[in-house]
Write a protein that holds these residues in place. Structure first.
Motif, PDB file in Angstrom:
ATOM      1  N   GLU A 125       2.986   4.587  -0.205  1.00 26.67           N
ATOM      2  CA  GLU A 125       4.179   5.129  -0.919  1.00 26.67           C
ATOM      3  C   GLU A 125       4.715   4.195  -1.697  1.00 26.67           C
ATOM      4  O   GLU A 125       5.035   4.304  -3.068  1.00 26.67           O
ATOM      5  N   ARG A 174       0.799  -1.025   0.077  1.00 27.39           N
ATOM      6  CA  ARG A 174       0.135   0.023  -0.003  1.00 27.39           C
ATOM      7  C   ARG A 174       0.788   1.481   0.191  1.00 27.39           C
ATOM      8  O   ARG A 174       2.170   1.156   0.062  1.00 27.39           O
ATOM      9  N   HIS A 229      -2.842   4.868  -3.735  1.00 22.59           N
ATOM     10  CA  HIS A 229      -2.398   3.622  -4.478  1.00 22.59           C
ATOM     11  C   HIS A 229      -3.472   2.872  -5.031  1.00 22.59           C
ATOM     12  O   HIS A 229      -3.392   2.357  -6.263  1.00 22.59           O
ATOM     13  N   THR A 258      -1.026  -2.588 -13.880  1.00 22.11           N
ATOM     14  CA  THR A 258      -1.114  -2.372 -12.539  1.00 22.11           C
ATOM     15  C   THR A 258      -2.144  -2.841 -11.875  1.00 22.11           C
ATOM     16  O   THR A 258      -3.414  -2.637 -12.210  1.00 22.11           O
ATOM     17  N   GLY A 274       2.472   8.322  -0.603  1.00 23.68           N
ATOM     18  CA  GLY A 274       1.374   7.618  -1.192  1.00 23.68           C
ATOM     19  C   GLY A 274       0.046   8.616  -0.944  1.00 23.68           C
ATOM     20  O   GLY A 274      -0.903   8.130  -0.514  1.00 23.68           O
ATOM     21  N   HIS A 334      -6.256  -3.521  -1.518  1.00 22.37           N
ATOM     22  CA  HIS A 334      -6.647  -2.503  -0.572  1.00 22.37           C
ATOM     23  C   HIS A 334      -7.527  -3.118   0.469  1.00 22.37           C
ATOM     24  O   HIS A 334      -8.516  -3.946   0.197  1.00 22.37           O
ATOM     25  N   ALA A 387       3.780   1.338  -2.941  1.00 22.39           N
ATOM     26  CA  ALA A 387       2.830   0.749  -4.270  1.00 22.39           C
ATOM     27  C   ALA A 387       2.778   1.830  -5.062  1.00 22.39           C
ATOM     28  O   ALA A 387       3.127   1.622  -6.328  1.00 22.39           O
ATOM     29  N   CYS A 388       2.782   3.037  -4.755  1.00 21.52           N
ATOM     30  CA  CYS A 388       2.614   4.307  -5.815  1.00 21.52           C
ATOM     31  C   CYS A 388       3.979   4.391  -6.460  1.00 21.52           C
ATOM     32  O   CYS A 388       4.325   4.539  -7.901  1.00 21.52           O
ATOM     33  N   ALA A 394      -3.651   2.999  -9.739  1.00 21.90           N
ATOM     34  CA  ALA A 394      -3.517   1.522 -10.209  1.00 21.90           C
ATOM     35  C   ALA A 394      -4.347   1.389 -11.481  1.00 21.90           C
ATOM     36  O   ALA A 394      -5.645   1.975 -11.252  1.00 21.90           O
ATOM     37  N   ALA A 413      -3.657  -2.950  -7.803  1.00 19.72           N
ATOM     38  CA  ALA A 413      -3.561  -2.618  -6.336  1.00 19.72           C
ATOM     39  C   ALA A 413      -4.572  -3.363  -5.386  1.00 19.72           C
ATOM     40  O   ALA A 413      -5.554  -3.902  -6.046  1.00 19.72           O
TER      41      ALA A 413
END
Length: 613
Positions: free
Chosen positions: A12, A10, A41, A28, A349, A32, A14-15, A45, A30
């Motif tokens: 920062e 998740r 994030h 991509t 993030g 969550h 992940a971004c 995605a 994500a």
């Protein structure tokens, strides 16, 4: 070739991984929790999958749900990021067993190195098993841990049982594994590490050194590359040891070998079998994208025989939503504004308007500066942080700026005890004395067509603010030409900008207001009512929850009427996967106890009252 990548993480990291994927043409996915449904994030995605069922703090530890999400979204690869399941060999196997590409080392390498106890044994070391007075001080560490969670310094033998219990609880919450061990604690060492990158063809790159000595609660705050002040012989030894550790477990991918350097000697700490939070400083120095390299290695590509040459110096600072002056207490609320000047790297993030919740790490962003020399990189980063717009919860921004400018840091004489020595001075409030006046004038501007001016003389307008823990009062008088104030000349006033001249020097203030919270440049103020409500006064000795969290423990035998001593631990709160201890402020009697294990509390909740004797 990887076509669609799921990031099992998740925020920062992940971004940051998604950014590389976008540049590489990789779709991509994500995942969550319910708490992260609208997190950045999940928004950036191409596809997002909700992880059902688990509590928000535990959602990202459910490897079975992550694998199921990858298959459902049509991903063909999984990147674990850092933290959560990134060093979980069982999760790596589950990804591979599902026919997906794992962006990380082989599960066998993770098993050998992810447990700190097994890693030390592999390097010919062993943790302490029978601690005596002669061994003190010691450090209790989570075997599966990282990021400072599950760590406790023990200086007295009687403190060891409680330290073991607290470390186990944090380790279970953060990593799902309560194994801890004990090792000697070196008071004044430097934390130095080596970034490695290895392919499936036998090549291992030691990508220089990093210094991560400035830490709070054993979690890094400021990192830089290369580590300054090392002799060439020691730097060469560290690189060789890192390569040896990687080859010992047939390592593949990006990893970090960590050392404590003291008295010119290197002491092996651990190997992190994942990407590190501080990897950007290595990227900046070597001109690499380590995530892109991870993906290429996972696809079977070979590294060049030698890494690219290093150039210049890079420094990274971690921005946290926390108050260093209150025992690093995490802060929550809305992040109204996050903006840094051009010329530095921002990995985050969050975006403007996002909520900062209680379930996860309070890191808001990483700010990185690169320059030809260390001194230039430090100056560049400190200036960027000072000029950044950070509107919302309390942050550690001022601490970072002061740390970067501290002579012990600028001369590279820092060690892991830096904040133990300097924290009080570094957190001394230093608000701009003109900030309250600027806030009052900005608020007064435009209330009427004539700025509040009256034809007849009137009493001055009075505004009260809380600034740096102190109440202050400002007075101004509207006139036909603007505002009259004492001690300064008003040059310009608008709703968001105020220019004042004091002692012949002009000062420009940018003002932003969110309810009763006002940000004037880097000074944070709270508007106070002119006449305080007497019913809101608290009894002396009141212990309030400093943050939203869960009461995980109340001291054994603690009931109303119990005698307590000053500094005695009474209540433990868990927030953002860290435990925070609430202690008696004075010697006295516990007259009120509202806290109960398992109870969810909000900031300001009355936990207990201690009446002084």
């Amino acid at each position: 070739m990887i076509q669609t990548l799921l990031v099992a993480n998740r925020g920062e990291i992940a971004c940051r991984i998604f950014r590389t994927c976008a540049a590489s043409g990789i779709r991509t996915v994500a995942v969550h929790s319910d708490a992260d449904e609208n997190a950045l994030h999940a928004r950036v995605a191409d596809t997002a999958v909700r992880l059902p069922g688990a509590a928000p703090a535990d959602t990202y530890l459910r490897g079975d749900l992550v694998v199921k999400a990858a298959l459902a979204a049509g991903a063909d690869a999984v990147h674990p990021g850092y933290g959560f399941l990134s060093e979980n060999a069982g999760f790596a196997r589950a990804v591979l067993d599902a026919g997906l590409t794992w962006i990380g080392p082989p599960p066998e390498a993770i098993e050998a190195m992810a447990s700190k106890t097994r890693a030390k044994q592999l390097m010919g070391l062993a943790p302490l098993t029978d601690v005596t007075e002669a061994d003190l001080p010691v450090l209790v560490k989570a075997a599966a841990g990282g990021g400072g969670r599950g760590m406790r310094i023990v200086r007295r033998l009687e403190e060891l049982p409680a330290a073991l219990e607290g470390a186990r609880a944090e380790a279970v919450s953060a990593f799902g594994d309560g194994e801890v061990f004990v090792e000697p604690y070196l008071e004044h060492g430097r934390h130095v590490e080596v970034q490695i990158l290895a392919d499936t063809h036998g090549t291992v790159w030691p990508l220089g050194t990093r210094d991560c000595s400035l830490q709070r609660r054993h979690q890094k705050v400021i990192e830089e590359a290369p580590a300054p002040g090392l002799t060439e012989g020691l730097a060469k030894e560290l690189r060789a040891l890192a390569v040896r550790a990687a080859r010992a477990v047939s390592y593949v991918g990006a990893g970090t070998v960590e050392f404590l350097v003291a008295d010119g000697r290197a002491h092996f700490l651990e190997m992190n079998t994942r990407l590190q939070v501080e990897h950007p400083v290595t990227e900046e120095v070597f001109g690499l994208d380590l995530v892109a390299e991870q993906l290429r290695v996972a696809e079977g590509h070979a590294l060049a025989p030698e890494p690219p040459p290093a150039r210049g110096h890079a420094v990274e600072a971690r921005l946290y939503a926390e108050d260093p002056a209150r025992d690093w207490a995490p802060e929550t609320g809305t992040l109204h504004r996050l903006a840094v000047p051009a010329g530095v790297r921002l990995d985050t993030g969050y975006t403007d308007g996002d909520p900062i919740g209680v379930h996860y790490d309070p890191m808001l962003a990483k700010v990185v500066a690169h320059a030809p020399t260390r001194a230039e990189a430090i100056r560049k980063l400190a200036g960027a942080l000072e000029a950044a717009a950070l509107h919302g919860p309390v942050t550690n921004r001022d601490l970072l700026v002061r740390s970067l400018r501290h002579p012990e840091f600028t001369s590279a004489r820092m060690d892991t005890g830096f904040y133990d020595r300097h924290l009080p001075a570094l957190t001394e409030p230093a608000p701009d004395p003109l900030a309250p006046l600027a806030a009052a004038l900005a608020a007064a501007h435009g209330r009427s067509r004539f700025g509040g001016w009256r034809n007849l003389p009137s009493q001055p307008q009075i505004k009260r603010y809380e600034v740096g823990g102190e109440e202050t009062e400002v007075r101004y008088r509207p006139t036909r030409t603007g505002f009259a104030v004492e001690g300064a000349r008003v040059v310009h006033v608008s709703a968001h900008t105020v220019v004042l001249e004091a002692d012949g020097v002009r000062h420009r203030f940018e003002v932003a207001r969110y309810g009763d919270r006002i940000h004037v440049n880097t000074t944070r103020l709270t508007a106070l009512p002119r006449f305080p409500d007497p019913e809101q006064q608290l009894a002396p000795g009141s212990l309030l929850a400093p943050m939203p969290g869960t009461v995980v423990r109340v001291a054994e035998g603690l009931t109303e009427g119990t005698a307590v001593t000053a500094g005695q631990p009474l209540i433990w709160l868990e927030a953002m996967k860290m435990q925070h201890q609430i202690s008696a402020p004075t010697e006295g009697t516990l007259t009120t106890l509202h806290a109960k294990p398992g109870q969810q509390v909000e900031p300001g909740f009355l936990l207990a009252v201690v009446r002084q004797t």
